[in-house]
Design a protein around this motif. Structure first.
Motif, PDB file in Angstrom:
ATOM      1  N   GLY A  13      46.006  22.499  43.382  1.00 25.65           N
ATOM      2  CA  GLY A  13      44.765  22.188  44.093  1.00 25.65           C
ATOM      3  C   GLY A  13      43.683  23.259  43.955  1.00 25.65           C
ATOM      4  O   GLY A  13      42.576  23.077  44.448  1.00 25.65           O
ATOM      5  N   SER A 269      31.600  22.092  41.953  1.00 30.73           N
ATOM      6  CA  SER A 269      32.128  21.168  42.949  1.00 30.73           C
ATOM      7  C   SER A 269      31.055  20.138  43.265  1.00 30.73           C
ATOM      8  O   SER A 269      29.871  20.400  43.153  1.00 30.73           O
ATOM      9  CB  SER A 269      32.486  21.921  44.226  1.00 30.73           C
ATOM     10  OG  SER A 269      33.735  22.526  44.076  1.00 30.73           O
ATOM     11  N   ASN A 313      42.916  18.519  37.224  1.00 32.56           N
ATOM     12  CA  ASN A 313      42.620  19.064  38.559  1.00 32.56           C
ATOM     13  C   ASN A 313      41.305  19.827  38.582  1.00 32.56           C
ATOM     14  O   ASN A 313      40.678  19.962  39.622  1.00 32.56           O
ATOM     15  CB  ASN A 313      43.771  19.971  39.034  1.00 32.56           C
ATOM     16  CG  ASN A 313      44.051  21.125  38.096  1.00 32.56           C
ATOM     17  OD1 ASN A 313      43.801  21.038  36.896  1.00 32.56           O
ATOM     18  ND2 ASN A 313      44.577  22.203  38.633  1.00 32.56           N
ATOM     19  N   HIS A 316      37.805  18.603  40.147  1.00 33.08           N
ATOM     20  CA  HIS A 316      37.401  18.726  41.544  1.00 33.08           C
ATOM     21  C   HIS A 316      36.531  19.952  41.803  1.00 33.08           C
ATOM     22  O   HIS A 316      36.102  20.175  42.935  1.00 33.08           O
ATOM     23  CB  HIS A 316      38.633  18.741  42.453  1.00 33.08           C
ATOM     24  CG  HIS A 316      39.209  17.373  42.692  1.00 33.08           C
ATOM     25  ND1 HIS A 316      38.684  16.497  43.590  1.00 33.08           N
ATOM     26  CD2 HIS A 316      40.246  16.731  42.114  1.00 33.08           C
ATOM     27  CE1 HIS A 316      39.391  15.371  43.585  1.00 33.08           C
ATOM     28  NE2 HIS A 316      40.341  15.487  42.692  1.00 33.08           N
ATOM     29  N   PHE A 321      40.843  21.090  45.627  1.00 32.38           N
ATOM     30  CA  PHE A 321      41.110  19.840  46.336  1.00 32.38           C
ATOM     31  C   PHE A 321      42.498  19.902  46.951  1.00 32.38           C
ATOM     32  O   PHE A 321      43.228  20.872  46.765  1.00 32.38           O
ATOM     33  CB  PHE A 321      40.971  18.653  45.382  1.00 32.38           C
ATOM     34  CG  PHE A 321      42.093  18.492  44.393  1.00 32.38           C
ATOM     35  CD1 PHE A 321      42.290  19.424  43.391  1.00 32.38           C
ATOM     36  CD2 PHE A 321      42.958  17.410  44.470  1.00 32.38           C
ATOM     37  CE1 PHE A 321      43.309  19.281  42.475  1.00 32.38           C
ATOM     38  CE2 PHE A 321      43.989  17.253  43.555  1.00 32.38           C
ATOM     39  CZ  PHE A 321      44.160  18.194  42.557  1.00 32.38           C
ATOM     40  N   SER A 350      37.961   9.861  49.255  1.00 33.58           N
ATOM     41  CA  SER A 350      39.326   9.993  48.789  1.00 33.58           C
ATOM     42  C   SER A 350      39.542   9.092  47.596  1.00 33.58           C
ATOM     43  O   SER A 350      39.129   7.940  47.603  1.00 33.58           O
ATOM     44  CB  SER A 350      40.282   9.610  49.915  1.00 33.58           C
ATOM     45  OG  SER A 350      41.522   9.247  49.384  1.00 33.58           O
ATOM     46  N   ASP A 378      44.284  11.968  47.406  1.00 34.99           N
ATOM     47  CA  ASP A 378      43.616  13.146  46.843  1.00 34.99           C
ATOM     48  C   ASP A 378      42.232  13.295  47.468  1.00 34.99           C
ATOM     49  O   ASP A 378      41.479  12.328  47.493  1.00 34.99           O
ATOM     50  CB  ASP A 378      43.410  12.967  45.337  1.00 34.99           C
ATOM     51  CG  ASP A 378      44.649  13.325  44.557  1.00 34.99           C
ATOM     52  OD1 ASP A 378      45.658  13.668  45.184  1.00 34.99           O
ATOM     53  OD2 ASP A 378      44.594  13.255  43.307  1.00 34.99           O
ATOM     54  N   PRO A 380      38.722  16.019  47.670  1.00 33.34           N
ATOM     55  CA  PRO A 380      38.097  17.302  47.325  1.00 33.34           C
ATOM     56  C   PRO A 380      37.810  18.126  48.582  1.00 33.34           C
ATOM     57  O   PRO A 380      37.454  17.571  49.621  1.00 33.34           O
ATOM     58  CB  PRO A 380      36.792  16.895  46.631  1.00 33.34           C
ATOM     59  CG  PRO A 380      36.530  15.486  47.062  1.00 33.34           C
ATOM     60  CD  PRO A 380      37.838  14.873  47.453  1.00 33.34           C
TER      61      PRO A 380
END
Lengths: 451, 254
Positions: A13, A269, A313, A316, A321, A350, A378, A380
């Motif tokens: 994450g 982001s 990943n 994000h 995230f 989500s 999932d 962010p």
């Protein structure tokens, strides 16, 4: 000398980085060496696919298992394979599929090690039939601060099961023997159905999942109103040779290839926000057929759709995230709906949520599954309300007798961990026995107050 | 350990009687903070703050005393603080500071030295002592309480403003130097906040209550911003102030 470097580590994450000395032993005796004179803290790490801080150890030592790499041929009589804890499922499948064997349990990615699979006691789309990963492990070698032990489910059941889902807190697994399952093709026959609301998806799963070995639903949590929780249910079984034709019939056992695409850097982001995620969910729902039976898919595209893009990943952004995954039993199935409502009311963006049914719980005190429903989402990091909303969900889940998955966790509180995992003392008792000085600890264990 | 949202479990407050810092910690205790170490000058007021935090739900609150007008105490204070915390410290609020009185420090070298000692030299020494500790614990987060007064120094409190300008610059460089070790450093620049420290002073535009300031700061702490402005509008205001030509700046009141 064990190879070692200082590294700033995060989980998948990309949140809460911490600095540790990373050691890379190549043999069991180098692992023993790593324990010598070690006062801690220390924790093993595989491919870093846990979303949170399970394989981090701020100011301590992280032992990478990737050097523990050996792979014996699969025994054609028994289907057993003995391999180093650092072997990934992808590496194992590359060898096993051409020989006609598949792993008994696989998560949504092949990029996990055998040690990590046991440490998180991972589950797959077949939990309702086959249970979690560690159930299929017939023996393992575990290096602990008080010595090396070879464990079977009978020889020391407390330590064996505490290690299943124990998040590395009982020691470093160096080797395991795994019961593989025979397959005649590397394909799956898949039935797909699309439903316009959550009840439709859940009813179909309740009534029909038992007819399939593999089942998973993808649910849209961003559409509110009557279409809330609309979803696509895909279920399947290993395809027999008779189901194949053409090129696949001539080459029925092909190992999945590694990903061709990669996300080369971390974009800012906010790229994945309410708008873009809603649009993605919509497109994905519309592209699914209303109903399609008997479609032939490769193992890779059925089980590991995200492995098509390396480092996804990163999409994000630098804030990272998290994934929120919880389970509730059948009597509390309404919590699935309530959770989606809470997130939708709080405008938390989500991605498609994954909904699954679990079979009976496995014996590990920290093993996640319970018979019932599991939902994984999932999200962010960024929306300011997110931390409070998830705290609220934790309470709902705990009050329903459910729990959240530690391999995904990066923010649970110590009090609720104990409410969700009432058997946690069993792990702590085992730890007192094999690690009296308390050497084994991770950022996760310290955050959750695990002794 | 801090979590994915950056919410800390263990907090050290240097300047433990600072009202803004106290309100920040009160909010953090409602999230994940259970252990707090308060370091300050006045034992009685520290104990008052500590019992308020215990009432709010903190399970362990320790107090330690030091005198910021003697910068040589900084190293020992940091040692004591880590000892009192009994483990890694997730967040350090560096909120040591005095406003001073410009009318006195205008002509008084001793008062000027004291203000620099408290507001700049002691905090600089504390950061130096923290650095190795944070790097060896493998993670950490420091919020350095600067002030908008240091962004462009006003004649009405230029000595105070200069100490904060120095601290602000120090914190920025310190942050850059530890970034690759996983340590996050943020500069907090509050405007005029109604507290005991500012009692009796005429309020500036964009004055906030201490609760509002604390809320903005707590939100900022879980962001990746390097500077936390409170209220946030001051970022724009001080961008203009900083770029005003001198003849206009000098005409502004006080």
């Amino acid at each position: 000398m064990i190879d070692a470097t200082e590294e700033l580590l995060t989980g998948w994450g990309n949140t809460a980085p911490s600095l540790a000395r990373v050691e890379r032993p190549r043999t069991g005796s180098e692992v023993e060496e790593a324990f010598e004179d070690m006062t801690g803290p220390m924790i093993p790490r595989g491919l870093g696919r846990s979303y949170g801080d399970a394989a981090q150890c701020a100011g301590g030592t992280v032992v990478s298992n990737r050097g523990l790499w050996h792979l014996s041929p699969i025994d054609p009589e028994t289907g057993l394979v003995t391999l180093g804890a650092g072997v990934s499922l992808e590496e194992l499948l590359a060898v096993s599929i051409p020989a006609g064997y598949f792993v008994p349990v696989t998560p949504g990615t092949r990029q996990v090690t055998i040690g990590g699979a046991i440490g998180a006691d991972i589950h797959g789309k077949n939990h309702h039939v086959d249970g979690s990963f560690t159930k299929h492990v017939t023996s393992m070698t575990l290096a602990t601060p008080t010595g090396v032990v070879t464990l079977t489910q009978k020889s020391d059941p407390e330590l064996f099961w505490a290690t299943a889902g124990g998040m590395g807190l009982t020691g470093i697994i160096t080797q395991a023997t795994l019961q593989m399952i025979p397959i005649t093709t590397s394909y799956v026959t898949v039935d797909t159905e699309r439903f316009n609301d959550l009840d439709g998806v859940m009813n179909a799963m309740l009534s029909g999942d038992d007819d399939y070995r593999y089942s998973v639903a993808w649910v849209d949590c961003m559409t509110s109103g009557p279409k809330m929780g609309r979803g696509v249910l895909t279920r399947g079984d290993h395809a027999p040779r008779s189901a194949l034709s053409g090129r696949s019939a001539r080459k029925p056992l092909v190992a999945p290839s590694s990903s061709m695409l990669t996300v080369p850097f971390t974009p800012p982001s906010g790229l994945l926000n309410r708008l873009s995620i809603t649009a993605f969910n919509e497109a994905w729902f519309r592209k699914a057929p209303q109903r399609r039976d008997g479609e032939i898919q490769s193992l890779g595209s059925f089980f590991h759709p995200l492995d098509g893009v390396s480092w996804w990943n990163r999409l994000h952004g630098h804030r990272g995230f998290l994934q929120y995954q919880f389970v509730v039993d059948d009597a509390h199935g309404e919590v699935i709906r309530q959770a989606i409502e809470v997130l939708s009311a709080a405008s938390v963006p989500s991605f498609l949520a994954v909904l699954k049914r679990f079979g009976p719980a496995d014996p590990g005190p920290l093993s996640f599954p319970l018979k019932g429903w599991t939902l994984a989402l999932d999200m962010p990091i960024g929306p300011p309300q997110l931390a409070d909303v998830l705290d609220q969900l934790d309470i709902m889940v705990a009050e329903a007798g459910g729990r959240i998955y530690l391999a995904k966790d990066s923010r649970l509180s110590p009090e609720l961990l104990r409410a969700m995992y009432p058997d946690v003392q069993k792990l702590e008792e085992v730890r007192k026995r094999i690690d009296p000085k308390g050497v084994l600890a991770s950022d996760l264990s310290r955050r959750l107050g695990l002794s | 350990m801090r979590n994915a949202f950056g919410q800390p479990q263990t907090v050290l407050v240097l300047g433990g009687t600072s009202e803004i810092a106290h309100h920040v910690v009160l909010q953090l205790v409602r999230e994940r903070t259970t252990t707090v170490v308060l370091a300050g000058r006045d034992k009685g007021r520290l104990e008052d703050a500590a019992s308020e935090l215990r009432e709010a739900g903190a399970t362990t609150v320790e107090t330690i005393t030091f005198d910021a007008s003697d910068p040589s105490t900084a190293g020992a204070t940091i040692d004591d603080a880590f000892h009192a915390a009994g483990g890694p410290i997730d967040l350090v609020l560096l909120a040591v500071g005095q406003l001073g009185d410009q009318d006195i420090s205008d002509n008084d070298p001793v008062a000027t030295i004291k203000l620099f000692d408290v507001n700049l030299t002691w905090p600089a020494a504390a950061l130096a002592a923290l650095r190795g500790r944070l790097i060896s614990q493998g993670m950490g987060h420091v919020a350095v309480f600067s002030s908008v007064a240091g962004v462009r120094v006003r004649r009405a409190n230029f000595t105070y403003g200069a100490t904060k300008a120095g601290l602000d610059a120090l914190a920025q460089g310190f942050g850059d130097s530890v970034r690759s070790s996983g340590i996050k450093v943020q500069i907090v620049r509050p405007g005029f906040v109604r507290t005991k420290m500012t009692q009796g002073l005429s309020e500036a535009p964009f004055t906030t209550d201490v609760d509002q300031a604390a809320e903005t700061i707590v939100k900022g702490l879980s962001s990746s911003a390097t500077v936390i402005w409170s209220p946030p509008v001051l970022q724009g205001v001080f961008f203009i102030m900083k770029n005003l030509p001198g003849f206009l700046w000098r005409r502004l009141p006080g």
